[in-house]
Design a protein around this motif. Structure first.
Motif, PDB file in Angstrom:
ATOM      1  N   GLU A 181       9.209  -3.068  11.859  1.00 15.08           N
ATOM      2  CA  GLU A 181       8.679  -2.368  13.027  1.00 15.08           C
ATOM      3  C   GLU A 181       9.716  -2.273  14.141  1.00 15.08           C
ATOM      4  N   ILE A 213       3.908   0.210   2.171  1.00 15.47           N
ATOM      5  CA  ILE A 213       3.750  -0.552   3.402  1.00 15.47           C
ATOM      6  C   ILE A 213       3.370  -1.984   3.043  1.00 15.47           C
ATOM      7  N   GLU A 241       2.431  -5.759   4.814  1.00 13.20           N
ATOM      8  CA  GLU A 241       2.047  -6.483   6.030  1.00 13.20           C
ATOM      9  C   GLU A 241       2.530  -7.916   5.882  1.00 13.20           C
ATOM     10  N   ARG A 262       8.075  -1.008   6.148  1.00 10.63           N
ATOM     11  CA  ARG A 262       8.062   0.156   5.270  1.00 10.63           C
ATOM     12  C   ARG A 262       9.129  -0.075   4.216  1.00 10.63           C
ATOM     13  N   ASP A 307       2.296   4.824   0.685  1.00 10.55           N
ATOM     14  CA  ASP A 307       2.221   5.804   1.765  1.00 10.55           C
ATOM     15  C   ASP A 307       3.262   6.870   1.473  1.00 10.55           C
ATOM     16  N   THR A 362       0.854  -1.174   0.000  1.00  9.49           N
ATOM     17  CA  THR A 362       0.000   0.000   0.000  1.00  9.49           C
ATOM     18  C   THR A 362       0.892   1.226   0.000  1.00  9.49           C
ATOM     19  N   GLY A 371       4.953  -8.411  11.023  1.00 11.70           N
ATOM     20  CA  GLY A 371       4.290  -7.124  11.214  1.00 11.70           C
ATOM     21  C   GLY A 371       4.418  -6.260   9.976  1.00 11.70           C
ATOM     22  N   SER A 372       4.271  -4.951  10.183  1.00 10.05           N
ATOM     23  CA  SER A 372       4.362  -4.010   9.068  1.00 10.05           C
ATOM     24  C   SER A 372       5.813  -3.723   8.730  1.00 10.05           C
TER      25      SER A 372
END
Length: 132
Positions: free
Chosen positions: A77, A49, A51, A58, A44, A42, A55-56
């Protein structure tokens, strides 16, 4: 920090390097061949980003360029930032796609080998997609 062990994982693809670069460098296409990004990306701002099981994350990609460079930085993260060198290089009428796998601090030899094997599977998937 000392120099990390590295392994260059590569595969030949029977398709013009520019077409492979155009497809592989688009973040929206990566879930179709890069299994670590299978959940999708996604946008940003300038980053993307992802998943995943950790976890997430970047992801920031090198700008589109005329050299076949798809390098990207992944920030987890936890704050760990990993640089990934990914290149598409002309090879006759086809190309080579190369990913430099770095052995991160604390990574066992088995984990390093598994990471390289994972990258090779992803590159094989890209090859299948591009040679259809």
């Amino acid at each position: 920090m000392s120099t990390m062990s590295a392994k260059i994982v590569h595969i030949s693809i029977d398709r013009d390097w520019r077409e492979v670069y155009d497809y592989a460098s688009r973040p929206e296409n990566m879930p179709s061949w890069a299994s670590g990004l299978a959940s999708g990306l996604t946008q940003d701002g300038e980053d993307w980003i992802a998943e995943g099981t950790l976890g997430s994350a970047r992801v920031r990609f090198a700008p589109h360029n005329d050299f076949g460079v798809i390098d990207h930085w992944v920030t987890l993260e936890s704050g760990l930032r990993v640089y990934n060198a990914l290149r598409v290089v002309a090879n006759g009428s086809g190309c080579e796609i190369m990913f430099t796998v770095l052995r991160l601090p604390g990574m066992t030899e088995e984990q390093f080998a598994a990471d390289a094997a994972h990258v090779l599977r992803d590159l094989r998937t890209l090859k299948e997609l591009m040679e259809r």
